[in-house]
Design an enzyme around this catalytic site. Sequence first.
Site, PDB file in Angstrom:
ATOM      1  N   GLY A 215      -6.438   7.732 -12.672  1.00  0.00           N
ATOM      2  CA  GLY A 215      -6.729   9.156 -12.777  1.00  0.00           C
ATOM      3  C   GLY A 215      -8.100   9.473 -13.331  1.00  0.00           C
ATOM      4  O   GLY A 215      -8.578  10.613 -13.225  1.00  0.00           O
TER       5      GLY A 215
ATOM      6  N   ASP B 238      -5.231  -0.775  -2.642  1.00  0.00           N
ATOM      7  CA  ASP B 238      -5.510  -1.296  -1.303  1.00  0.00           C
ATOM      8  C   ASP B 238      -5.949  -0.175  -0.363  1.00  0.00           C
ATOM      9  O   ASP B 238      -6.817  -0.380   0.492  1.00  0.00           O
ATOM     10  CB  ASP B 238      -4.270  -1.989  -0.737  1.00  0.00           C
ATOM     11  CG  ASP B 238      -3.874  -3.208  -1.557  1.00  0.00           C
ATOM     12  OD1 ASP B 238      -4.775  -3.860  -2.120  1.00  0.00           O
ATOM     13  OD2 ASP B 238      -2.662  -3.488  -1.639  1.00  0.00           O
TER      14      ASP B 238
ATOM     15  N   LYS C  69      -1.572  -7.407  -0.088  1.00  0.00           N
ATOM     16  CA  LYS C  69      -2.864  -6.756  -0.221  1.00  0.00           C
ATOM     17  C   LYS C  69      -3.704  -6.855   1.055  1.00  0.00           C
ATOM     18  O   LYS C  69      -4.360  -5.901   1.465  1.00  0.00           O
ATOM     19  CB  LYS C  69      -3.630  -7.333  -1.409  1.00  0.00           C
ATOM     20  CG  LYS C  69      -3.095  -6.903  -2.763  1.00  0.00           C
ATOM     21  CD  LYS C  69      -3.964  -7.410  -3.888  1.00  0.00           C
ATOM     22  CE  LYS C  69      -3.470  -6.882  -5.229  1.00  0.00           C
ATOM     23  NZ  LYS C  69      -3.524  -5.413  -5.313  1.00  0.00           N
ATOM     24  N   GLY C  70      -3.681  -8.026   1.684  1.00  0.00           N
ATOM     25  CA  GLY C  70      -4.457  -8.182   2.909  1.00  0.00           C
ATOM     26  C   GLY C  70      -3.979  -7.257   4.011  1.00  0.00           C
ATOM     27  O   GLY C  70      -4.770  -6.528   4.629  1.00  0.00           O
ATOM     28  N   ALA C  71      -2.670  -7.282   4.266  1.00  0.00           N
ATOM     29  CA  ALA C  71      -2.118  -6.435   5.316  1.00  0.00           C
ATOM     30  C   ALA C  71      -2.325  -4.958   5.004  1.00  0.00           C
ATOM     31  O   ALA C  71      -2.646  -4.160   5.895  1.00  0.00           O
ATOM     32  CB  ALA C  71      -0.629  -6.732   5.492  1.00  0.00           C
TER      33      ALA C  71
ATOM     34  N   SER D 287       2.768   4.979   3.328  1.00  0.00           N
ATOM     35  CA  SER D 287       2.113   6.086   2.624  1.00  0.00           C
ATOM     36  C   SER D 287       0.660   6.274   3.038  1.00  0.00           C
ATOM     37  O   SER D 287       0.035   7.271   2.669  1.00  0.00           O
ATOM     38  CB  SER D 287       2.159   5.842   1.105  1.00  0.00           C
ATOM     39  OG  SER D 287       1.242   4.836   0.711  1.00  0.00           O
TER      40      SER D 287
ATOM     41  N   VAL E 156       6.545  -8.725   3.135  1.00  0.00           N
ATOM     42  CA  VAL E 156       7.536  -7.675   3.299  1.00  0.00           C
ATOM     43  C   VAL E 156       7.800  -7.106   1.914  1.00  0.00           C
ATOM     44  O   VAL E 156       7.998  -7.850   0.952  1.00  0.00           O
ATOM     45  CB  VAL E 156       8.833  -8.220   3.914  1.00  0.00           C
ATOM     46  CG1 VAL E 156       9.926  -7.154   3.889  1.00  0.00           C
ATOM     47  CG2 VAL E 156       8.582  -8.680   5.331  1.00  0.00           C
ATOM     48  N   ASP E 157       7.757  -5.787   1.793  1.00  0.00           N
ATOM     49  CA  ASP E 157       7.985  -5.117   0.513  1.00  0.00           C
ATOM     50  C   ASP E 157       9.398  -4.556   0.462  1.00  0.00           C
ATOM     51  O   ASP E 157       9.816  -3.827   1.363  1.00  0.00           O
ATOM     52  CB  ASP E 157       7.010  -3.952   0.328  1.00  0.00           C
ATOM     53  CG  ASP E 157       5.607  -4.420  -0.013  1.00  0.00           C
ATOM     54  OD1 ASP E 157       5.435  -5.612  -0.302  1.00  0.00           O
ATOM     55  OD2 ASP E 157       4.682  -3.590   0.018  1.00  0.00           O
TER      56      ASP E 157
END
Length: 314
Positions: A229, A258, A46-48, A297, A18-19
Amino acid sequence: MTDTMTRPKITVVGSANVDLTFRTPRLPVPGETFAGHSLHQGMGGKGANQAVVAARLGAEVAFVARVGNDGFATQAIDAYQTDGINTSFVQHSKDQPTGTAAILVDDDAENCIIVVAGANAELNADDVRSAKDVIAFSDVVICQLETPVEAALEAFKLARAANVLTMLTPAPAELVSDELLSLCDVCVPNKTEIAAITGCSVETQADCAAAAEQLRQRGVRQVALTMGGEGVLVLDRSGMSLIPASPVKAVDTTGAGDAFTGALAVSLAEGMSLADAATRAGIVAAISVTRVGTQTSFPSLDEINRWKQAENTA
């Protein structure tokens, strides 16, 4: 390999978090307290993240992971299932909470992240073996190292035995061994990670190319080195090339790597070359940094197609 009438099959073995994302004017210094702009709760790890990106691009995705026995776990699994991800191999820990990340993002879109592994630390080789049949019928298996290395090693061994493409995000870099690299078909490091793994400087493009070549000498078959970039440096049997980044106004770079990796896996499963796959994956990552949040996002396939049409007509 997936044909044109079949959805790509991706298995992701890795972390589920959870972030908690805090938007701040700037990143704090030790001992400092100041007011932030906002707080956003979302799903990460990262996996999710990679599983969600792959699913939104139309892949058939299975996720091998561990979560806690808490409200965060319920929210996470519900979210994965909403994206059509197979959660049959997501185990519940009895004693550990769902992994949690505290993410600070400043007005320049720079970030720093604190991760508490929680249940992620319990993912093991037996969990991976429970998904043996799914792994064998996958086009690509993706691993990272926010879960124990034994899980990634087992996943790659099973994939290699079944002639399935293996892809590694080598983070944290200090956990990368030669054994793991020898089982890796596609390694997707950033500059910090490849410098830590190889000991090479990454100050110039020539430095980066030398570091990528060292990875190949240590057993990796292909490298896609993400450089923000500057673009993506790709190395495969046809040689080395630089894929330029899509110019965008970044508002939050969290999860961009990711987004790139998940999209790269789908594109390779569809039969693209590494360079073409990196070009498409770069578009996915570019779209993601124009929005706040991590999984929130990540774009859908329709959004990517509209982006490409707009670029072609510009």
